[in-house]
Design a protein around this motif. Structure first.
Motif, short mmCIF file in Angstrom:
data_model
loop_
_atom_site.label_atom_id
_atom_site.label_comp_id
_atom_site.label_asym_id
_atom_site.label_seq_id
_atom_site.Cartn_x
_atom_site.Cartn_y
_atom_site.Cartn_z
N ALA A 253 0.84 -1.19 0.00
CA ALA A 253 0.00 0.00 0.00
C ALA A 253 0.88 1.25 0.00
CB ALA A 253 -0.92 -0.01 1.22
N PRO A 254 0.33 2.43 -0.34
CA PRO A 254 1.13 3.66 -0.33
C PRO A 254 1.83 3.90 1.00
CG PRO A 254 -0.93 4.04 -1.49
CD PRO A 254 -1.02 2.65 -0.91
N ALA A 255 1.16 3.58 2.10
CA ALA A 255 1.80 3.79 3.41
C ALA A 255 3.04 2.93 3.56
CB ALA A 255 0.81 3.49 4.52
N ALA A 256 3.02 1.73 2.99
CA ALA A 256 4.19 0.86 3.06
C ALA A 256 5.32 1.41 2.20
CB ALA A 256 3.80 -0.55 2.60
N TRP A 257 4.97 2.01 1.06
CA TRP A 257 6.00 2.67 0.23
C TRP A 257 6.67 3.79 1.03
CZ3 TRP A 257 6.40 3.06 -5.58
CH2 TRP A 257 5.89 1.93 -6.21
N VAL A 258 5.87 4.57 1.72
CA VAL A 258 6.43 5.68 2.50
C VAL A 258 7.37 5.12 3.57
CG1 VAL A 258 5.87 7.55 4.11
CG2 VAL A 258 4.47 7.19 2.05
N ASP A 259 6.96 4.06 4.23
CA ASP A 259 7.81 3.45 5.27
C ASP A 259 9.13 2.97 4.69
OD1 ASP A 259 5.88 3.92 7.16
OD2 ASP A 259 5.01 1.90 7.07
N ARG A 260 9.09 2.46 3.47
CA ARG A 260 10.31 1.95 2.84
C ARG A 260 11.21 3.09 2.36
NH1 ARG A 260 11.69 -2.49 -0.58
NH2 ARG A 260 13.96 -2.44 -0.79
N LEU A 261 10.61 4.15 1.86
CA LEU A 261 11.39 5.24 1.29
C LEU A 261 11.93 6.20 2.35
CD1 LEU A 261 9.12 6.10 -1.80
CD2 LEU A 261 11.30 4.87 -1.81
N LEU A 262 11.23 6.32 3.47
CA LEU A 262 11.64 7.29 4.48
C LEU A 262 13.07 7.07 4.96
CD1 LEU A 262 10.68 9.71 6.16
CD2 LEU A 262 9.88 8.09 7.90
N PRO A 263 13.50 5.87 5.31
CA PRO A 263 14.89 5.71 5.73
C PRO A 263 15.89 5.92 4.60
CG PRO A 263 13.77 3.59 5.67
CD PRO A 263 12.71 4.63 5.50
N LEU A 264 15.48 5.74 3.37
CA LEU A 264 16.40 6.04 2.27
C LEU A 264 16.75 7.52 2.23
CD1 LEU A 264 14.88 3.89 -0.65
CD2 LEU A 264 16.87 3.36 0.78
N VAL A 265 15.79 8.35 2.62
CA VAL A 265 16.04 9.79 2.68
C VAL A 265 16.77 10.17 3.95
CG1 VAL A 265 14.94 12.07 2.73
CG2 VAL A 265 14.00 10.26 1.26
N LEU A 266 16.26 9.74 5.09
CA LEU A 266 16.77 10.20 6.37
C LEU A 266 18.08 9.55 6.78
CD1 LEU A 266 13.43 10.31 8.39
CD2 LEU A 266 14.59 12.21 7.27
N ASP A 267 18.30 8.33 6.32
CA ASP A 267 19.50 7.61 6.75
C ASP A 267 20.52 7.38 5.64
OD1 ASP A 267 18.31 7.43 9.26
OD2 ASP A 267 17.37 5.49 8.78
N GLU A 268 20.06 7.37 4.39
CA GLU A 268 20.98 7.08 3.28
C GLU A 268 21.22 8.27 2.37
OE1 GLU A 268 22.31 4.38 3.89
OE2 GLU A 268 20.78 3.55 5.22
N GLY A 269 20.60 9.40 2.68
CA GLY A 269 20.92 10.64 1.97
C GLY A 269 20.25 10.85 0.64
N VAL A 270 19.34 9.97 0.24
CA VAL A 270 18.67 10.14 -1.06
C VAL A 270 17.70 11.32 -0.96
CG1 VAL A 270 17.13 9.09 -2.74
CG2 VAL A 270 18.89 7.70 -1.61
N SER A 271 17.77 12.21 -1.93
CA SER A 271 16.84 13.34 -1.92
C SER A 271 16.02 13.45 -3.20
CB SER A 271 17.59 14.66 -1.71
OG SER A 271 18.54 14.87 -2.74
N THR A 272 16.43 12.74 -4.26
CA THR A 272 15.65 12.73 -5.49
C THR A 272 15.30 11.28 -5.82
OG1 THR A 272 16.75 14.71 -6.34
CG2 THR A 272 15.63 13.32 -7.94
N LEU A 273 14.03 11.00 -5.79
CA LEU A 273 13.53 9.65 -6.05
C LEU A 273 12.88 9.63 -7.42
CD1 LEU A 273 12.11 9.09 -2.49
CD2 LEU A 273 13.84 7.62 -3.56
N VAL A 274 13.37 8.74 -8.30
CA VAL A 274 12.90 8.68 -9.67
C VAL A 274 12.16 7.35 -9.86
CG1 VAL A 274 13.55 8.78 -12.09
CG2 VAL A 274 14.87 10.07 -10.40
N LEU A 275 10.88 7.42 -10.11
CA LEU A 275 10.04 6.23 -10.23
C LEU A 275 10.09 5.69 -11.66
CD1 LEU A 275 7.89 4.32 -8.99
CD2 LEU A 275 6.16 5.96 -9.81
#
Length: 780
Positions: A253-275
């Protein structure tokens, strides 16, 4: 584990399918409509059913208005970097700054070799990519050289010229995985663009570490490098779908996508996500249900953690900074639009129309509040470190110092609104950064006009504070005579309104000496009813130049005040007659009236070419300029004088100046008429009895100054906007030329009151060229 604090951006990664080109382009349009920041296409020129990526990017850029376009990633072995650089710069200019460039070292070598590409080893591929980056940036003019030399085994330049130029620093991202490629990212690139499916979470973390180490070793801040990531997946709303499985693709679900992507931004430094998807529903759902939730959670977590989200200045820009400017103290509201010498946009803002400049910083405020901030910053540099301060509206001024060397320029170009306040009163509000051609075009549908010089590229701010001797001048007065009120930022940062009823002393000073007292952020002006005008251009035989000038002057003075004429005389050429071109405007759309006014001018001397005369809207003469930046070079040499009559003596002596060959541009503008109706003491422009304004430009300052000094007794004053005499020994004389004694005394009193530190001292300062304080200002 690092969050680099970059703004979140979102993009799409679309297959450049040739099977349904419109559908491919439609996905890009959809991405723009949904608010994505970026649309990218893979670049595999050998694929039989793929559109050419660069052609597709160009088409998409023309079919959209806001979204950025980029290859994901450009195949450098198949795209010569010098050509690619020019293509990217050209598309960036054509699209209004919407091109980002991602590069790759190449893959699928068998397919590339089949198209004539020489096979490279992995090590050679990295070397070639490094050389390509150097070539690309050289073509973009980032080195500031006119001839480009880049040695290289795979890619080189040998005396090439720069490309078309860019208005921004186009970012260079690399699609990289190997250790050497990652080091290259850290040393030279602006961003890293891997795919989650190939790199995985561990590889992402290790890659960031390598990039950070390489950046630090090169003297760069790791935050200079944007971390981008291609992601893919499917939405599944079934219970238990959480998107956290071991597979790199997202699901749930979209909420699960957010949960997966959030640490990529906050912990791994990703700021541009290309789908990566060609599915319209996935594109839409990600934008509508994932992006807003992810933005909200990232903002919340960053605030809680105190994440540094400040602007990151690249090493190349920091290396070009000038002494004396506290760059790290630039207000955050101005920093993103500020331009420094190392920025790609610098070439477009460094100079004005005629003067070459090399300022240390150009601030580009967007409203009055930001002007206040910009002035506060610039004032601190000017007063404490004696850093030059220049204020720019349109950048067309000849005498006005709208650029400098090593100083701060406050560029008002973004304050360009044109608003009708009162139809019945013909009252309009105009920003200082608007161009007069734009004003003319905006007022033309109402049958209105405001007299405004002779060229539509001139900025409102400079002309409307200096005087404004224009084609409608004898009929409607000076430009400053149409000003009814101004909003003004004073040297201390206070914002005041000035009119006949509010701060009348400031209102008096602004009209003729505005550069001395503050920065005008808006003008309220009254327009005149001008349905159409007669405009004629005639080329005269002026071999008897003295007699011609005398006759032209007498014709002007005998003409009704609805007629204004300007005269331009060319440099004499051996064996050819002296040529004079007159440009005459009649404030009438009646053919008989226009013809009657023009006939005396046609009879002054034989015509060397067929005269052209037509009845047109005012904005057809003072037309809006083509977009583009100024590219002035050197320092203009210009002198100005005002006189009441072109007497036989004055005409003879001015003819002698022209015939000497020491001026390549000689112009006389007629004024007077309605301008004389205003009392001399009503504005800081006091030369109301002057009926002619003379300007001469030359290649040699010493020769032109000597000629002009010998004419001093001919003139009755000087028009401030056209004179560039900056000799210290003549400063007092130029002040006396520009401002009669009573005017100068009043102006100095106001100056001491509102600008005691002499912040505004760049354009014939009335208190002297040096900064002063309140205790000494009264003595100057």
């Amino acid at each position: 584990m690092t969050d680099y604090g970059h703004p979140l951006r979102f993009g799409t990664f679309v297959t450049p399918s040739a099977q349904d080109p419109e559908a491919t382009v439609g996905l890009a349009r959809l991405a723009e409509d949904l608010g994505y920041d970026l649309v990218t296409f893979q670049d595999h020129p050998y694929q039989p059913r793929f559109l050419d990526t660069w052609t597709l990017l160009s088409y998409v850029a023309s079919a959209t208005e806001r979204i950025h376009v980029a290859p994901d990633v450009a195949n450098v072995p198949m795209r010569p970097p010098a050509v690619l650089a020019r293509a990217a710069a050209s598309l960036d200019l054509l699209s209004g700054g919407r091109v980002d460039l991602a590069l790759g070292a190449g893959a699928f070598w068998d397919a590339m070799v089949s198209m004539g590409v020489d096979r490279l080893t992995p090590g050679e591929s990295v070397d070639a990519l490094a050389e390509a980056i150097e070539v690309i940036r050289a073509i973009w003019g980032e080195d500031g050289e006119s001839e480009l030399f880049v040695p290289g085994r795979h890619h080189r330049l040998d005396g090439a010229t720069p490309g078309p130029g860019t208005t921004r620093r186009i970012p260079v991202w690399l699609g990289a995985l190997g250790p050497r490629m990652l080091r290259l990212v850290g040393e030279r690139a602006d961003g890293w663009l891997p795919s989650l499916g190939r790199v995985g979470l561990d590889g992402l973390r290790a890659g960031n570490a390598r990039i950070d180490a390489a950046a630090t070793a090169a003297g760069r801040d790791p935050r200079e490098i944007t971390r981008l990531l291609n992601v893919s997946g499917t939405f599944d709303d079934a219970d238990g779908a959480n998107g956290l499985g071991g597979a790199p693709d997202l699901h749930g679900a979209p909420a699960a996508w957010v949960d997966r992507l959030l640490p990529l931004v906050l912990d791994e430094g990703v700021s541009t996500l290309v789908l990566a998807t060609d599915d319209e529903r996935t594109t839409r759902r990600f934008a509508e249900e994932v992006v807003p939730a992810l933005r909200e959670q990232v903002a919340h977590e960053r605030a809680a953690r105190g994440t540094d989200t400040s602007r990151v200045v690249p090493l190349a820009v920091r290396a070009a900074r000038r002494d004396g400017i506290a760059y790290d103290e630039i207000p955050s509201t101005l920093a993103e639009r500020a331009v420094e010498p190392g920025d790609a946009a610098y070439a477009g803002v460094r100079s004005n129309y005629l003067r070459g400049g090399s300022p240390g910083l150009v601030l580009r405020p967007r409203d009055t509040a930001e002007v206040v901030e910009a002035l506060a910053f610039a004032r601190a540099q000017a007063v404490t470190r004696d850093v030059p301060l220049s204020v720019r509206s349109g950048g067309h001024g000849i005498s006005g110092r709208s650029t400098n060397d090593g100083g701060v320029v406050v560029d008002l170009g973004a304050l360009d609104t044109i608003e009708v306040l009162d139809d019945a009163a013909r009252l309009v509000r105009v920003g200082p950064g608007a161009r007069w051609g734009e004003v003319a075009a905006a007022l033309s549908p109402r049958g209105w006009a405001i007299t405004s010089g002779d060229y539509g590229g001139v900025g409102v701010g400079g002309l409307a504070t200096a005087g404004g001797i224009g084609f409608l001048g004898r009929a409607h007065g000076l430009t400053i005579d149409h000003v009814r009120a101004v909003e003004l930022v004073l040297a201390d940062g206070s914002v005041v309104r000035a009119s006949d009823d509010e701060n009348p002393d400031l209102f008096w000073a602004v009209r003729g000496a505005g550069s001395q007292v503050g920065i005008v952020t808006s003008f309220d002006l009254v327009a005149d009813e001008v349905a159409g005008v007669g405009f004629a251009q005639m080329v005269h035989d002026a071999s008897d130049l003295a007699g011609f000038l005398e006759r032209w002057g007498a014709t002007v003075e005998a003409a009704p005040r609805d007629t204004t004429s300007f005269l331009l005389v060319g440099r004499p050429r051996p064996g050819q007659p002296v040529v004079a071109q007159s440009m005459t405007m009649v404030d009438s759309d009646d053919p008989d009236t226009v013809l009657a006014r023009l006939q005396p001018f046609a009879a002054i001397a034989p015509l060397l070419a067929q005269a052209t005369a037509q009845i047109v809207p005012y904005d057809a003469v003072v037309s809006a300029p083509q977009p583009g930046s100024h590219g002035g070079q050197g320092e203009p040499v210009s002198r100005s004088g005002l006189l009441e009559h072109l007497t036989p003596e004055a005409a003879a002596r001015l003819a002698g100046l022209v015939l000497s060959g020491d001026t390549y541009f000689f112009q006389i503008r007629s004024t007077g008429g309605a301008a004389e109706d205003v009392p001399a003491d009503a504005t800081a422009y006091a030369h109301r009895s002057a009926r002619f304004s003379v300007v001469a430009m030359g290649a040699s300052r010493s020769r032109l100054d000597a000629r002009w000094d010998a004419l001093a007794d001919v003139f009755d004053g000087m028009y401030l906007s056209f004179d560039t005499d900056r000799r210290p020994e003549t400063h007092a004389a130029r002040l006396a030329d520009a401002f009669p004694p009573a005017t100068l005394d009043r102006l100095r009193e106001i100056k001491r009151r509102v600008d005691p530190a002499n912040v505004f001292r760049d354009n014939l300062p009335v208190l002297g060229p040096d900064p002063v304080d309140a205790t000494t200002a009264g003595a100057r």
